[in-house]
Design a protein around this motif. Sequence first.
Motif, short mmCIF file in Angstrom:
data_model
loop_
_atom_site.label_atom_id
_atom_site.label_comp_id
_atom_site.label_asym_id
_atom_site.label_seq_id
_atom_site.Cartn_x
_atom_site.Cartn_y
_atom_site.Cartn_z
N THR A 16 0.82 -1.21 0.00
CA THR A 16 0.00 0.00 0.00
C THR A 16 0.86 1.27 0.00
OG1 THR A 16 -0.16 0.04 2.41
CG2 THR A 16 -1.90 -1.16 1.21
N LEU A 17 2.13 1.15 0.38
CA LEU A 17 3.03 2.29 0.39
C LEU A 17 3.73 2.52 -0.95
CD1 LEU A 17 4.71 1.64 3.86
CD2 LEU A 17 2.79 3.16 3.35
N LEU A 18 3.66 1.52 -1.83
CA LEU A 18 4.31 1.62 -3.13
C LEU A 18 3.48 2.49 -4.07
CD1 LEU A 18 5.35 -2.11 -3.59
CD2 LEU A 18 6.83 -0.20 -2.98
N PRO A 19 4.12 3.06 -5.09
CA PRO A 19 3.34 3.86 -6.05
C PRO A 19 2.24 3.02 -6.69
CG PRO A 19 5.71 4.04 -6.47
CD PRO A 19 5.52 2.98 -5.44
N LYS A 20 1.10 3.62 -6.94
CA LYS A 20 -0.02 2.92 -7.58
C LYS A 20 0.34 2.62 -9.03
CE LYS A 20 -2.78 3.05 -4.08
NZ LYS A 20 -2.68 1.92 -3.21
N HIS A 21 -0.09 1.46 -9.50
CA HIS A 21 0.18 1.06 -10.88
C HIS A 21 -0.78 1.80 -11.80
CE1 HIS A 21 1.69 -1.43 -14.03
NE2 HIS A 21 0.49 -1.85 -14.36
N SER A 22 -0.24 2.30 -12.92
CA SER A 22 -1.12 2.96 -13.88
C SER A 22 -0.95 2.34 -15.26
CB SER A 22 -0.85 4.47 -13.93
OG SER A 22 0.45 4.73 -14.40
N VAL A 23 -2.05 2.27 -15.97
CA VAL A 23 -2.12 1.75 -17.33
C VAL A 23 -2.94 2.75 -18.13
CG1 VAL A 23 -3.00 -0.15 -18.76
CG2 VAL A 23 -2.10 -0.64 -16.48
N VAL A 24 -2.51 3.06 -19.35
CA VAL A 24 -3.28 3.96 -20.20
C VAL A 24 -4.23 3.11 -21.03
CG1 VAL A 24 -3.20 5.59 -22.11
CG2 VAL A 24 -1.50 5.73 -20.30
N LEU A 25 -5.51 3.47 -20.98
CA LEU A 25 -6.54 2.78 -21.76
C LEU A 25 -7.06 3.72 -22.83
CD1 LEU A 25 -8.47 1.33 -18.69
CD2 LEU A 25 -6.83 0.12 -20.13
N ALA A 26 -7.07 3.25 -24.07
CA ALA A 26 -7.55 4.08 -25.18
C ALA A 26 -8.69 3.35 -25.88
CB ALA A 26 -6.42 4.34 -26.16
N GLU A 27 -9.85 4.00 -25.94
CA GLU A 27 -11.00 3.41 -26.63
C GLU A 27 -10.80 3.49 -28.14
OE1 GLU A 27 -15.03 3.84 -24.51
OE2 GLU A 27 -13.93 5.69 -24.03
N CYS A 28 -11.09 2.40 -28.82
CA CYS A 28 -10.94 2.32 -30.28
C CYS A 28 -12.30 2.50 -30.95
CB CYS A 28 -10.35 0.97 -30.67
SG CYS A 28 -8.76 0.66 -29.92
N ALA A 29 -12.27 2.80 -32.25
CA ALA A 29 -13.49 3.03 -33.01
C ALA A 29 -14.43 1.82 -33.00
CB ALA A 29 -13.15 3.41 -34.45
N ASP A 30 -13.86 0.61 -32.88
CA ASP A 30 -14.69 -0.60 -32.89
C ASP A 30 -15.28 -0.93 -31.52
OD1 ASP A 30 -12.53 -1.57 -31.46
OD2 ASP A 30 -12.03 -3.16 -32.87
N GLY A 31 -15.03 -0.07 -30.53
CA GLY A 31 -15.58 -0.28 -29.18
C GLY A 31 -14.63 -1.02 -28.25
#
Length: 118
Positions: A16-31
């Motif tokens: 809980t003290l470690l940096p939070k994990h982040s992921v970039v999510l990109a929506e595509c034209a096909d959903g």
Amino acid sequence: QTPLILPPPVPAGLATLLPKHSVVLAECADGSVMAFDFEPVTKESPTTAFQLLMGASTQGRFGVKRLRRLPKGAMRLGLVRPDARVEDVTEALNTSFDSQLSLSSNDCNSYSRAVLSA
């Protein structure tokens, strides 16, 4: 939550003290949704966990995968450029972004910022 698996001698609460994990999510034209990620190559290794906890770096892995839908709890930050292509972003970043992962300077959060500015 961090993707790093902490070995048993390390208290679980330390995660809980470690940096939070982040992921970039990109929506595509096909959903569908593309997920851009950066994590340790050997995230299950106790050696990797100790290296990172002691301030050292380890080899990181860039990842892109297609999801069928936006995960529950995902935070929407804005729109993707209309002319943006996944291949262009991954090619540019994978050749220029340092793959040595460190919790203090070159982690998933800095990778996410690079993805968003590509």
